[in-house]
Design a protein around this motif. Structure first.
Motif, PDB file in Angstrom:
ATOM      1  N   LEU A 172     -31.449 -13.952  25.973  1.00 59.22           N
ATOM      2  CA  LEU A 172     -31.743 -15.144  25.170  1.00 59.22           C
ATOM      3  C   LEU A 172     -31.957 -16.390  26.022  1.00 59.22           C
ATOM      4  CD1 LEU A 172     -29.274 -14.544  22.210  1.00 59.22           C
ATOM      5  CD2 LEU A 172     -31.776 -14.676  22.044  1.00 59.22           C
ATOM      6  N   ASP A 178     -31.483 -22.416  19.050  1.00 59.56           N
ATOM      7  CA  ASP A 178     -31.563 -21.197  18.241  1.00 59.56           C
ATOM      8  C   ASP A 178     -31.025 -19.993  19.000  1.00 59.56           C
ATOM      9  OD1 ASP A 178     -32.655 -22.762  16.266  1.00 59.56           O
ATOM     10  OD2 ASP A 178     -34.701 -22.006  16.518  1.00 59.56           O
ATOM     11  N   THR A 207     -28.004 -17.702  17.661  1.00 59.60           N
ATOM     12  CA  THR A 207     -28.211 -16.259  17.501  1.00 59.60           C
ATOM     13  C   THR A 207     -27.089 -15.503  18.191  1.00 59.60           C
ATOM     14  OG1 THR A 207     -30.600 -16.472  17.316  1.00 59.60           O
ATOM     15  CG2 THR A 207     -29.764 -14.339  18.081  1.00 59.60           C
ATOM     16  N   TRP A 208     -26.796 -15.897  19.426  1.00 53.60           N
ATOM     17  CA  TRP A 208     -25.754 -15.219  20.192  1.00 53.60           C
ATOM     18  C   TRP A 208     -24.379 -15.429  19.564  1.00 53.60           C
ATOM     19  CZ3 TRP A 208     -21.532 -16.497  23.368  1.00 53.60           C
ATOM     20  CH2 TRP A 208     -21.057 -15.434  24.143  1.00 53.60           C
ATOM     21  N   ARG A 220     -23.682 -15.909  16.425  1.00 58.74           N
ATOM     22  CA  ARG A 220     -23.614 -15.059  15.227  1.00 58.74           C
ATOM     23  C   ARG A 220     -23.252 -13.630  15.610  1.00 58.74           C
ATOM     24  NH1 ARG A 220     -28.100 -17.711  13.629  1.00 58.74           N
ATOM     25  NH2 ARG A 220     -27.534 -19.217  12.069  1.00 58.74           N
ATOM     26  N   GLU A 221     -23.911 -13.114  16.640  1.00 57.53           N
ATOM     27  CA  GLU A 221     -23.647 -11.749  17.080  1.00 57.53           C
ATOM     28  C   GLU A 221     -22.236 -11.617  17.643  1.00 57.53           C
ATOM     29  OE1 GLU A 221     -26.949 -10.506  19.564  1.00 57.53           O
ATOM     30  OE2 GLU A 221     -28.374 -11.100  18.005  1.00 57.53           O
ATOM     31  N   ASP A 267     -22.360 -16.816   8.739  1.00 57.49           N
ATOM     32  CA  ASP A 267     -23.543 -17.684   8.882  1.00 57.49           C
ATOM     33  C   ASP A 267     -23.272 -19.087   8.355  1.00 57.49           C
ATOM     34  OD1 ASP A 267     -25.133 -15.833  10.151  1.00 57.49           O
ATOM     35  OD2 ASP A 267     -26.085 -15.140   8.312  1.00 57.49           O
TER      36      ASP A 267
END
Length: 194
Positions: free
Chosen positions: A76, A84, A88-89, A91-92, A173
């Protein structure tokens, strides 16, 4: 012939990890190891040859997860939007953190032991996440006074709350979105009371 055995053993190892990951996600860390072996299509002896204890299996799973998150963070770093990419990271990371309910103290001790493989994997994953944060800060998207340790603590808290609130779809989220608003660069610096 020995090469075939090594490839077969590696396949069994990977299959056991994949099935154990699913079983622990469904039933917590006390999931039946016999069921894990059965679902992986191997005997219980094969499971114990690879993972002599439940803790060894948990450590391998966590180390594998940390390694995957490290690789994901490194990938990423080239994303067009640093903000973003970081979200994203995160969230994972939060989603992965809810997988291992009820970790035994022995695994937590290995995680804290600086010489352990599990500690090294966690440290490398955290460092890669720190690089994502630094990139987002350098781009001006994230406040400069936020440390990687603080951000990871926030995500750990979000993961814990999500785990306690089972059944609330989208909670990770939503909480990450609210948190991201708080760490946006246009916010005043946080001061801690003396």
């Amino acid at each position: 012939m020995a090469e075939v055995m090594r490839a077969d053993a590696r396949r069994n190892y990977e299959q056991l990890l994949a099935v154990a990951r699913e079983a622990f996600a469904e039933h917590g860390t006390e999931a039946s190891l016999r069921d894990v072996a059965r679902r992986a299509g191997v005997g219980i002896g094969t499971l114990y040859r690879h993972f002599p204890t439940r803790e060894a299996l948990l450590e391998a799973l966590m180390s594998s997860g940390f390694d995957a998150l490290r690789v994901r963070a490194e990938g990423l770093l080239a994303a067009p939007s640093p903000h973003d990419a970081l979200l994203t990271w995160l969230r994972e990371l939060a989603a992965g953190s809810t997988t291992y309910r009820g970790l035994p103290e022995s695994v937590m001790a290995a995680l804290r032991e600086e010489g352990s493989e599990l500690h090294a994997s966690c440290h490398a994953m955290r460092a890669a996440g720190g690089r994502l944060l630094a990139r987002a800060q350098e781009s001006g998207a994230v406040r400069a006074d936020l440390t990687a340790a603080e951000l990871l603590a926030l995500v750990a808290g979000i993961a814990w709350v999500s785990e306690q609130s089972a059944g609330q779809a989208g909670l990770i989220d939503r909480l990450l979105s609210v948190t991201a608003t708080g760490f946006a660069a246009d916010r005043p610096p946080v001061t801690t009371p003396a």
